[in-house]
Design an enzyme around this catalytic site. Structure first.
Site, PDB file in Angstrom:
ATOM      1  N   CYS A   1      -1.687   9.040   2.338  1.00  0.00           N
ATOM      2  CA  CYS A   1      -1.629   8.565   0.956  1.00  0.00           C
ATOM      3  C   CYS A   1      -2.951   8.787   0.240  1.00  0.00           C
ATOM      4  O   CYS A   1      -2.981   9.003  -0.971  1.00  0.00           O
ATOM      5  CB  CYS A   1      -1.235   7.089   0.920  1.00  0.00           C
TER       6      CYS A   1
ATOM      7  N   GLU B   1       0.892  -1.161   0.000  1.00  0.00           N
ATOM      8  CA  GLU B   1       0.000   0.000   0.000  1.00  0.00           C
ATOM      9  C   GLU B   1       0.924   1.202   0.000  1.00  0.00           C
ATOM     10  O   GLU B   1       1.537   1.536   1.017  1.00  0.00           O
ATOM     11  CB  GLU B   1      -0.903  -0.032   1.229  1.00  0.00           C
TER      12      GLU B   1
END
Length: 451
Positions: A262, A228
């Site tokens: 993110c 991720e």
């Protein structure tokens, strides 16, 4: 080796930690294998009970854990409390659903009986970042441990205090010794860990560079990996959107955690008809943010986690202005504190468009049509998520296939939820966390066939 954690607000040392020697690390890795051999035989119902207790521990120590988060990486204390509470919710979710997720999956075939059985793999090694120091770990640990695996954590060196407290959560909840171990090591120890026979899979949340390095090691040793990584989410505003509500959502989407996420909205792609109104109202909202000590309840914009991160953001802003972007507001930096900044007239080719801006920078981009907005959204090497704001939900739903990202949110900021799968495409990584998908990532889906 010695590690120090530093308060980004005032530069004071919070803690000093001694790193593991090679021999100490080897012993912990061996212990993880021994722990797995017994933990994997514990009844799933008992593992779920322990996970429920872990959630209770998190709730009972919210203030203690939130304080450590704020001190080590500068998160607003209110946001830190919410992070700890969200960790408790992911424990509750898997405690409730793990048994149904891991139940045998009956499949009709030529056999008299055939099904898929779900069994644990072994030790799962997690490399985790500083920006959500509790949540990133717990969203991996809750499903991974409950499925019968054991956990090994290499956390960011700037949040070792948080890592120690997370290990303590599992101890307080009554988990057997060595089922979850925090490893205080540098990046140099990664191959020693990945190559160890006990480690069967690796999960990493972090930068593209870190992901590429760990994925290469996982490939070298033929072990499963989940990545991720970064993102540069588009926040698309159509001309029929309620601008006041949209600005409220957008401010949180960009400035939460001082923009260090993110999945934060980073590229605001605005239809021409609402560009001026949105930029004016968003900038006015940004001006009302109060920068300061994240431990103060009235502060609404804390420091960035490290000075080098603030320096990198400042460089992106400077480069973008030199490339033709308009400085609408902000742009100043003092140590780890970076002023919330709004850039206008951002275009492809500028740093604020092409790169991930990990901090309080909002890039305003003009689109001449809905189709053009999606084209601009797709002009990114990242693929985590997209937000579309509009009153025409049905039309927005008809454009789902225009987006290659892992998430498509309508009239809401992109966020993770224990009930929904989470993950990206392109260089934002691969694999899925959370929901049933998350617990399936690290189990052996074994086919059983009876003639």
């Amino acid at each position: 080796m010695e590690f120090k954690t530093i308060n980004p607000h005032n530069g004071e040392t919070i803690g000093v930690y001694k790193g593991l020697t090679d021999d100490e690390l080897a012993e912990k890795l061996d212990n993880s294998q021994k722990a797995f051999e017994s933990w994997s035989k514990v009844a799933l119902s008992e593992r779920c009970t322990l996970l429920k207790k872990a959630g209770q521990v998190l709730r009972e120590h919210v203030e203690e854990y939130a304080k450590m988060i704020s001190l080590e990486m500068g998160k607003l204390i209110s946001e830190a409390r919410n992070e700890v509470k969200k960790c408790a919710s992911v424990c509750d979710y898997y405690a409730e659903h793990a048994e149904s997720f891991l139940a045998d999956e009956i499949i009709k075939s030529d056999a008299s009986k055939s099904f898929v059985s779900h069994q644990p793999l072994g030790a799962v090694f997690a490399v985790m970042p500083w920006n959500f120091p509790f949540w990133q770990v717990m969203r991996y640990a809750a499903p991974t441990l409950t499925s019968g695996n054991v956990g090994l954590l290499k956390h960011s060196s700037s949040v070792i205090g948080c890592a120690q407290l997370i290990e303590d959560v599992f101890k307080k909840a009554g988990y057997p010794k060595n089922v979850f171990q925090n490893l205080i090591v540098s990046h140099d120890a990664t191959e020693q860990i990945v190559s160890h026979h006990a480690v069967k899979a690796i999960t990493l949340t972090g930068s593209e560079k870190a992901g590429s390095s760990v994925a290469a090691l996982a490939g070298k040793h033929i072990k499963k990996s989940l990545l991720e990584l970064g993102g540069s989410n588009a926040f698309i505003v159509w001309e029929d959107a309620d601008i006041d509500k949209t600005v409220e959502i957008a401010l949180t989407a960009r400035m939460m955690n001082c923009g260090q996420s993110c999945i934060a909205a980073k590229r605001f792609i605005l239809l021409e008809g609402v560009y001026d109104e949105f930029v004016e109202k968003f900038t006015a909202a940004v001006k009302n943010l109060k920068s300061g000590n994240p431990m103060n309840e009235e502060t609404t914009l804390g420091p960035m986690a490290r000075k080098d991160l603030a320096d990198e953001l400042q460089k992106q802003i400077t480069n973008s202005i030199e490339q033709g972007a308009q400085l609408i507001y902000g742009g100043n930096q003092e140590g780890c504190h970076h002023e919330a900044t709004v850039l206008g007239d951002v275009k492809p080719g500028m740093a604020a468009f092409d790169e991930e801006s990990f901090g309080p920078l909002a890039a305003m981009i003009k689109a001449d049509s809905i189709e053009h907005a999606f084209e601009l959204s797709e002009r990114s090497k990242f693929g985590l998520g997209v937000t579309v704001c509009t009153e025409n939900v049905e039309l927005a739903l008809s454009h789902v296939d225009k987006v290659s990202d892992g998430a498509y949110f309508i009239n809401e900021l992109v966020k993770s939820d224990p009930r929904l799968p989470f993950g990206g495409t392109k260089i934002s990584g691969y694999g899925r966390e959370l929901s049933k998908d998350g617990i399936m990532e690290f189990v052996n889906r074994k086919t059983v066939y009876v003639k």
